[in-house]
Design an enzyme around this catalytic site. Sequence first.
Site, PDB file in Angstrom:
ATOM      1  N   GLU A 280     -33.792  26.596 113.319  1.00 24.81           N
ATOM      2  CA  GLU A 280     -34.518  25.988 114.536  1.00 24.81           C
ATOM      3  C   GLU A 280     -36.046  26.124 114.374  1.00 24.81           C
ATOM      4  O   GLU A 280     -36.734  25.130 114.669  1.00 24.81           O
ATOM      5  CB  GLU A 280     -34.129  26.742 115.859  1.00 24.81           C
TER       6      GLU A 280
ATOM      7  N   ASN B 201     -38.987  29.754 119.585  1.00 27.57           N
ATOM      8  CA  ASN B 201     -39.197  28.343 119.349  1.00 27.57           C
ATOM      9  C   ASN B 201     -40.737  28.082 119.855  1.00 27.57           C
ATOM     10  O   ASN B 201     -41.459  27.291 119.112  1.00 27.57           O
ATOM     11  CB  ASN B 201     -38.195  27.520 119.906  1.00 27.57           C
TER      12      ASN B 201
ATOM     13  N   GLY C 269     -38.778  32.540 124.020  1.00 24.41           N
ATOM     14  CA  GLY C 269     -39.825  31.798 123.637  1.00 24.41           C
ATOM     15  C   GLY C 269     -40.184  31.842 122.126  1.00 24.41           C
ATOM     16  O   GLY C 269     -41.233  31.806 121.642  1.00 24.41           O
TER      17      GLY C 269
ATOM     18  N   ASN D 178     -35.194  18.408 123.218  1.00 22.42           N
ATOM     19  CA  ASN D 178     -34.751  19.725 123.114  1.00 22.42           C
ATOM     20  C   ASN D 178     -34.284  19.975 122.021  1.00 22.42           C
ATOM     21  O   ASN D 178     -34.023  19.231 121.157  1.00 22.42           O
ATOM     22  CB  ASN D 178     -33.622  19.748 124.180  1.00 22.42           C
TER      23      ASN D 178
ATOM     24  N   HIS E 119     -31.152  22.472 120.394  1.00 26.61           N
ATOM     25  CA  HIS E 119     -29.719  23.230 120.783  1.00 26.61           C
ATOM     26  C   HIS E 119     -29.223  24.093 119.303  1.00 26.61           C
ATOM     27  O   HIS E 119     -29.251  23.187 118.550  1.00 26.61           O
ATOM     28  CB  HIS E 119     -28.637  22.171 121.269  1.00 26.61           C
TER      29      HIS E 119
ATOM     30  N   LEU F 163     -31.964  18.687 133.653  1.00 25.63           N
ATOM     31  CA  LEU F 163     -33.139  17.912 134.500  1.00 25.63           C
ATOM     32  C   LEU F 163     -32.390  16.453 134.963  1.00 25.63           C
ATOM     33  O   LEU F 163     -31.380  16.189 134.184  1.00 25.63           O
ATOM     34  CB  LEU F 163     -34.158  17.680 133.470  1.00 25.63           C
TER      35      LEU F 163
HETATM   36  C1  GRF Z   1     -32.398  28.702 121.198  1.00 23.29           C
HETATM   37  O1  GRF Z   1     -31.349  29.227 120.179  1.00 23.29           O
HETATM   38  C2  GRF Z   1     -32.557  27.261 121.498  1.00 23.29           C
HETATM   39  O2  GRF Z   1     -32.074  26.473 120.486  1.00 23.29           O
HETATM   40  C3  GRF Z   1     -31.604  27.511 122.806  1.00 23.29           C
HETATM   41  O3  GRF Z   1     -32.083  28.785 123.298  1.00 23.29           O
HETATM   42  C4  GRF Z   1     -32.452  29.420 122.473  1.00 23.29           C
HETATM   43  C5  GRF Z   1     -33.797  29.893 122.834  1.00 23.29           C
HETATM   44  O4  GRF Z   1     -34.333  30.807 121.958  1.00 23.29           O
HETATM   45  N1  GRF Z   1     -31.939  26.087 123.329  1.00 23.29           N
HETATM   46  P1  GRF Z   1     -36.202  30.939 122.232  1.00 23.29           P
HETATM   47  O5  GRF Z   1     -36.343  31.308 123.711  1.00 23.29           O
HETATM   48  O6  GRF Z   1     -36.753  29.863 121.715  1.00 23.29           O
HETATM   49  O7  GRF Z   1     -36.354  32.439 121.475  1.00 23.29           O
END
Ligand code: GRF
Length: 197
Positions: free
Chosen positions: A172, A19, A17, A105, A107, A91
């Site tokens: 990110e 992000n 979590g 999303n 990535h 999905l």
């Molecule tokens: C992140 O690196 C995101 O890009 C990928 O999964 C990871 C999730 O990290 N899809 P978090 O749960 O947001 O800490």
Amino acid sequence: MSAGADRGLVVLVSGRGSNLRAILESGVGPRVRLVVSDNPAARGLAVAGEFGVPATVVAWRARAEFERAALRHIGVHRPCLVALAGFMRVLSAGFLARLEGWVVNIHPSLLPRFPGLDTHRRALESGAREHGCTVHWVDERLDGGTVLAQASVAVRPGDDERALAARVLEAEHRLYPATIARVLCGAARPGEALRDA
Ligand code: GRF
């Protein structure tokens, strides 16, 4: 759906979590109405709680069952955008169609390089000098869909997977909330690239 007015955002998580936290701490944070996790142990659920955002677990037994239940929860909030933030499932086209494609999303690679898992290890093994992250529209393909925004980071001599992952994650946390904000301001419709600011 359309990205405007006061409609909110629903975030789907499966794990840590971070992000989600970056989104909640950003200017779009107050628009997050609900967090949905397919994993009861996801730390993202506690992150939602810290910010006073309702969170719910929808167990993943079969995709169709998850999608039906998730759509019920999402529908209550009539969001204008659904953001996947470390949501580790693919999905279906039917689910995405019910949301009229308003699903994004993040990535951890510069797509189309390294879709799927272990992106940092694969980037190091490939000898790439540049790595990074991508925000994209979601379609039914794994990490498919039109790219909205990317941020690059340098791969430094001596980097291991952990160091590189940490550098990408910082990127990110900046890129995702900023891109969501632009989509919410109408800078792109599903499947479209971002229009210049
Ligand atoms: C992140 O690196 C995101 O890009 C990928 O999964 C990871 C999730 O990290 N899809 P978090 O749960 O947001 O800490």
